[in-house]
Design a protein around this motif. Sequence first.
Motif, mmCIF file in Angstrom:
data_model
loop_
_atom_site.group_PDB
_atom_site.id
_atom_site.type_symbol
_atom_site.label_atom_id
_atom_site.label_comp_id
_atom_site.label_asym_id
_atom_site.label_seq_id
_atom_site.Cartn_x
_atom_site.Cartn_y
_atom_site.Cartn_z
ATOM 1 N N GLU A 364 48.715 33.253 29.991
ATOM 2 C CA GLU A 364 49.476 33.565 30.800
ATOM 3 C C GLU A 364 49.342 35.307 31.131
ATOM 4 O OE1 GLU A 364 53.101 33.030 32.740
ATOM 5 O OE2 GLU A 364 52.266 31.711 31.479
ATOM 6 N N VAL A 365 48.829 36.166 30.887
ATOM 7 C CA VAL A 365 49.096 37.623 31.752
ATOM 8 C C VAL A 365 48.113 37.640 32.325
ATOM 9 C CG1 VAL A 365 49.964 38.794 29.384
ATOM 10 C CG2 VAL A 365 47.880 38.036 30.326
ATOM 11 N N VAL A 366 46.753 36.467 32.006
ATOM 12 C CA VAL A 366 46.044 36.361 32.862
ATOM 13 C C VAL A 366 45.820 35.510 33.847
ATOM 14 C CG1 VAL A 366 44.356 37.366 31.496
ATOM 15 C CG2 VAL A 366 43.970 34.845 31.704
ATOM 16 N N SER A 367 47.062 34.729 34.340
ATOM 17 C CA SER A 367 47.313 34.055 34.813
ATOM 18 C C SER A 367 47.253 34.419 36.681
ATOM 19 C CB SER A 367 48.677 32.978 34.608
ATOM 20 O OG SER A 367 48.724 31.868 36.024
ATOM 21 N N TYR A 368 46.924 33.766 37.423
ATOM 22 C CA TYR A 368 46.086 34.095 38.904
ATOM 23 C C TYR A 368 48.231 34.481 39.592
ATOM 24 C CZ TYR A 368 48.022 29.572 40.464
ATOM 25 O OH TYR A 368 48.904 28.431 40.362
ATOM 26 N N LYS A 369 49.615 33.390 38.993
ATOM 27 C CA LYS A 369 50.383 33.683 39.616
ATOM 28 C C LYS A 369 51.146 35.056 39.741
ATOM 29 C CE LYS A 369 52.561 31.842 35.362
ATOM 30 N NZ LYS A 369 53.497 30.836 35.595
ATOM 31 N N TRP A 370 50.552 35.875 38.882
ATOM 32 C CA TRP A 370 50.679 37.262 38.723
ATOM 33 C C TRP A 370 49.855 38.175 39.025
ATOM 34 C CZ3 TRP A 370 55.315 37.855 35.910
ATOM 35 C CH2 TRP A 370 55.404 36.592 35.109
ATOM 36 N N GLY A 371 48.835 37.700 40.164
ATOM 37 C CA GLY A 371 48.642 38.781 40.681
ATOM 38 C C GLY A 371 47.166 39.640 39.836
ATOM 39 N N ASN A 372 47.592 40.806 39.492
ATOM 40 C CA ASN A 372 46.295 42.198 39.185
ATOM 41 C C ASN A 372 47.290 42.638 38.390
ATOM 42 O OD1 ASN A 372 43.679 40.671 39.850
ATOM 43 N ND2 ASN A 372 44.248 41.989 41.351
ATOM 44 N N VAL A 373 49.098 42.483 38.070
ATOM 45 C CA VAL A 373 49.631 43.323 37.614
ATOM 46 C C VAL A 373 49.949 43.929 36.327
ATOM 47 C CG1 VAL A 373 52.017 41.712 37.180
ATOM 48 C CG2 VAL A 373 52.218 43.852 37.816
ATOM 49 N N TRP A 374 49.405 43.115 35.472
ATOM 50 C CA TRP A 374 49.057 42.557 33.926
ATOM 51 C C TRP A 374 47.950 44.047 33.232
ATOM 52 C CZ3 TRP A 374 53.437 42.742 31.128
ATOM 53 C CH2 TRP A 374 54.542 41.748 31.516
ATOM 54 N N PHE A 375 47.261 43.609 34.625
ATOM 55 C CA PHE A 375 46.022 43.939 34.198
ATOM 56 C C PHE A 375 46.103 45.739 34.394
ATOM 57 C CE2 PHE A 375 44.207 40.117 35.278
ATOM 58 C CZ PHE A 375 43.226 39.625 34.020
ATOM 59 N N VAL A 376 46.881 46.243 35.491
ATOM 60 C CA VAL A 376 47.222 47.670 35.688
ATOM 61 C C VAL A 376 48.248 48.052 34.985
ATOM 62 C CG1 VAL A 376 48.667 49.152 37.275
ATOM 63 C CG2 VAL A 376 47.391 47.085 37.941
ATOM 64 N N ILE A 377 49.044 47.112 34.257
ATOM 65 C CA ILE A 377 49.869 47.877 33.515
ATOM 66 C C ILE A 377 49.079 48.034 31.992
ATOM 67 C CG2 ILE A 377 51.418 46.124 30.990
ATOM 68 C CD1 ILE A 377 53.267 45.728 33.748
ATOM 69 N N PHE A 378 48.733 46.842 31.609
ATOM 70 C CA PHE A 378 47.455 47.252 29.858
ATOM 71 C C PHE A 378 46.332 48.189 29.492
ATOM 72 C CE2 PHE A 378 48.255 42.571 29.201
ATOM 73 C CZ PHE A 378 49.148 42.957 28.181
ATOM 74 N N PHE A 379 46.099 48.546 32.160
ATOM 75 C CA PHE A 379 44.767 49.737 32.113
ATOM 76 C C PHE A 379 45.750 50.711 31.313
ATOM 77 C CE2 PHE A 379 43.452 52.798 35.151
ATOM 78 C CZ PHE A 379 42.018 52.911 34.259
#
Length: 467
Positions: A364-379
Amino acid sequence: MSAMPPFIISFLIGYFLIDVICLHEKKIGFFLHSFLALGLGLGISATLTFLSFCFFQKSGVFVAIFTNFICLAVLSLWSVNNIKKTLFKNSEKRNFLNQGANLFIFFFFIMLIWNIYKIAVYHNPYGGWDAWALYDMKARFLFLGGAHWKNLFALHWHTQPSYPLLLSSIYTLAWGMIGTNSFQAPVITAVMFTVSCCGLLFSGVARYSNIGLGFIFLILLLTTPFFIIHGLSQYADIVVAYYLLASVITIIISLRESRKDFAFLSGLFLGFLSFTKNEGIIMMSILVVITSVYLFSKRFSDKRSKKIFIPLLIGSCFCLLTTGIFKTFFAPPNSDIVPFSLKTTYQFLNIDGIVLITRSMIEEVVSYKWGNVWFVIFFILLISFHKVFYKEAAVLTCFFIFYFTALFMVYLTTINFDLSWRLSRTLSRIFHYLLPSALFFTYYLFNIKIFFLKKDNRRRIKTPGRF
């Protein structure tokens, strides 16, 4: 936009109430004041509407309109001497740059409201399936059913009759004021809560940093495709997202600045959260317990703890009473959640179930529909991991830990559905309403070093309450 007057009335109710609550405290900031006021006013209006139906049955619509106007009149008279002090006002002298920044932000959000409204009207005016089969239909029972409005609780379980009626009550009041069940009321509701989530995130970030960082996090949220699309679907998820974010921000401000006015506001928002969806009851319970434990830990003196805890408790109990009435006297049992029993066989309560849930969350978090926002959050979480239990941040850390633990238990004890199907239908909505609060949490972790790691003092910001 002919359905706007009811929302303006609710906004004014919220604005004047905050003005009264914060009368003897430090300034709050115009934009934070305004974005909190909209959700607060709509929550109060919905609560008054539901209680009107509880006690006056077929006259519920008329009584709801009358009580909202009385509430507005009383609050406006109460705060009339304080309005000039809170509207674009600061205790320090304002220079041209500051005034220009305020005007820019104001017109930015006006244009944002207008453009998101056009997107909603032209692309999704009637919302998704849940919009018309759950919330819109229940509002029609309230608006058109007269003395038979309670028949909505006898509908098929697919319509979720156990869900609280905050969103449906907002529609009912708006329809009552404009005299027709126009599609514009649900559209405006979705637009207002979507924009208010963005505005709250901006105001919360800018309160402890600057406009630039506030806009960075605002753009992160606005450029997340699924957040805007699903927010305009007229589901209750965007309302949950708003009240959770409002609760989180007001709790942090009350703890960080020892503000009893914000503690009371956080209690109100937590109460409205519990009246939005069943998930909101779990969130409210976790946040109240964690905040209370934090307040009575060694980090706070007894005097300061009581100063914040009592207003928080009063505010949450005041609004939780409505949820209690709904769940006790009206709502049928929730078929989605089965009480745990040793006699029941749970086919997913095993390692395979845990692996399936974990894999689905990652997908879910790597899905394209979220853009890159969850990657930014986890970083940001990764580079700020050493601060997750530092001071007020510990409250938010514990909230996310306990809430995801509760989610795992709900999924693992699934018996009425196939777990894979249930995950595919609900995970995206869960991450949707958690996203704004997760962004504020990661900002807070990232920014906390500026104020705490160098000197542990209580001077938080140079110009507190500016936004």
